[in-house]
Design a protein around this motif. Structure first.
Motif, PDB file in Angstrom:
ATOM      1  N   ASP A   2      32.067 -19.164 -24.162  1.00  0.00           N
ATOM      2  CA  ASP A   2      30.852 -18.826 -23.415  1.00  0.00           C
ATOM      3  C   ASP A   2      30.775 -18.840 -22.012  1.00  0.00           C
ATOM      4  O   ASP A   2      31.553 -19.685 -21.371  1.00  0.00           O
ATOM      5  N   TRP A   4      28.563 -19.426 -18.897  1.00  0.00           N
ATOM      6  CA  TRP A   4      27.274 -19.801 -17.983  1.00  0.00           C
ATOM      7  C   TRP A   4      27.318 -19.546 -16.444  1.00  0.00           C
ATOM      8  O   TRP A   4      28.333 -19.406 -15.808  1.00  0.00           O
ATOM      9  N   PRO A  30      21.297 -19.848 -19.643  1.00  0.00           N
ATOM     10  CA  PRO A  30      22.219 -21.169 -19.695  1.00  0.00           C
ATOM     11  C   PRO A  30      22.788 -21.242 -18.229  1.00  0.00           C
ATOM     12  O   PRO A  30      23.427 -20.465 -17.742  1.00  0.00           O
ATOM     13  N   ALA A  90      20.057 -25.050 -21.263  1.00  0.00           N
ATOM     14  CA  ALA A  90      20.668 -24.422 -22.461  1.00  0.00           C
ATOM     15  C   ALA A  90      19.585 -24.200 -23.790  1.00  0.00           C
ATOM     16  O   ALA A  90      18.619 -24.801 -23.617  1.00  0.00           O
ATOM     17  N   ASP A  93      19.609 -24.758 -29.614  1.00  0.00           N
ATOM     18  CA  ASP A  93      20.435 -24.967 -30.818  1.00  0.00           C
ATOM     19  C   ASP A  93      21.928 -25.147 -30.266  1.00  0.00           C
ATOM     20  O   ASP A  93      22.731 -25.366 -30.984  1.00  0.00           O
ATOM     21  N   CYS A  94      21.963 -25.263 -28.777  1.00  0.00           N
ATOM     22  CA  CYS A  94      23.412 -25.346 -28.279  1.00  0.00           C
ATOM     23  C   CYS A  94      23.737 -27.016 -28.119  1.00  0.00           C
ATOM     24  O   CYS A  94      24.663 -27.522 -27.836  1.00  0.00           O
ATOM     25  N   HIS A 147      14.365 -24.111 -25.172  1.00  0.00           N
ATOM     26  CA  HIS A 147      15.441 -24.301 -24.547  1.00  0.00           C
ATOM     27  C   HIS A 147      15.381 -25.841 -24.091  1.00  0.00           C
ATOM     28  O   HIS A 147      14.259 -26.579 -24.056  1.00  0.00           O
ATOM     29  N   ILE A 215      32.789 -24.199 -21.953  1.00  0.00           N
ATOM     30  CA  ILE A 215      32.138 -23.231 -21.315  1.00  0.00           C
ATOM     31  C   ILE A 215      32.615 -22.795 -20.280  1.00  0.00           C
ATOM     32  O   ILE A 215      33.207 -23.616 -19.351  1.00  0.00           O
TER      33      ILE A 215
END
Length: 246
Positions: A2, A4, A30, A90, A93-94, A147, A215
């Motif tokens: 991912d 960010w 994010p 974030a 659910d991260c 978030h 990330i």
């Protein structure tokens, strides 16, 4: 992996800094943010009473701002020369649903970054990072709008005498934590490493978050919409009704 965005901000006052964190939380993109404070400030946790935690007369004399955060936790002194602050925004659910586990998960980036600087730090529940049993970083968290916002401090240098004049640290609190001397509980990068380059510290922290959270980061600026929201949100943080609400 991912990607960010990372925001590297220079100094802003306490009311603007807290406004930006709230705006980023509402937006939900994010984000990893680094920032500093000018003038020096005290932030208190959302559930705290300002008069019980802060010596307001001493703050006024020292020209130190006082602001209430939207996150929990305790009162923190933010020195204009002695601190790097960070924020992580974030999707909820991260991160682990358990608050304790989520603190540890997000703090791993800071710990890895410190390791890259040659500083062997460890996580200390509930939300601190320690070096040789001395605190060098603390964090606070809130979950809203789907978030999570976690923000915190990394101590670069210390002005302990001023800190303890501004904060109401009672002997009862000290006794409850079995602390003979509060000053023995904190440390800083300069105590450990000597003179530091804050830009290099931030670079190491970004790598730490990249490697531990898997990330990738791209340095960006806030969006025009986010920037235009600052004056409106900032009005809340400067109001007495907000800062003295408890």
């Amino acid at each position: 992996m991912d990607r960010w965005r990372v925001l590297i901000h220079q100094t802003r006052d306490a009311y603007t800094n807290m406004s930006i964190d709230e705006i980023l939380l509402r937006n939900g993109t994010p984000t990893l943010r680094f920032y500093q404070w000018y003038p020096s400030a005290i932030s208190i946790g959302y559930f705290q009473g300002i008069r019980e935690e802060v010596n307001l007369k001493a703050c006024q004399k020292a020209k130190v701002d006082v602001v209430r955060r939207i996150t929990g936790g305790g009162a923190v002194y933010h020195d204009e020369k002695g601190e790097i602050a960070y924020s992580i925004i974030a999707p909820i659910d991260c991160v682990p649903s358990n608050i304790q586990e989520s603190y540890e998960y997000l703090c791993t980036g800071l710990i890895k970054g410190l390791h890259l600087l040659g500083v062997h730090a460890r996580f200390s529940p509930i939300n601190d990072i320690q070096i040789d049993h001395k605190k060098i970083s603390g964090s606070a968290q809130t979950r809203r709008y789907g978030h999570v916002l976690q923000h915190g401090t990394l101590l670069c240098s210390l002005n302990l005498d001023l800190m303890f004049r501004l904060l109401r640290i009672t002997q009862e609190k000290i006794k409850d934590k079995h602390i003979k001397n509060v000053k023995e509980r904190v440390t800083s990068l300069e105590i450990i490493l000597g003179p530091i380059d804050k830009d290099k510290v931030i670079e190491a922290l970004i790598i730490g978050f990249k490697e531990t959270l898997h990330i990738d980061f791209k340095q960006c600026e806030m969006t025009p919409e986010e920037l235009s929201s600052i004056p409106k949100v900032r009005k809340k943080y400067v109001q007495r009704e907000w800062n003295f609400k408890r």
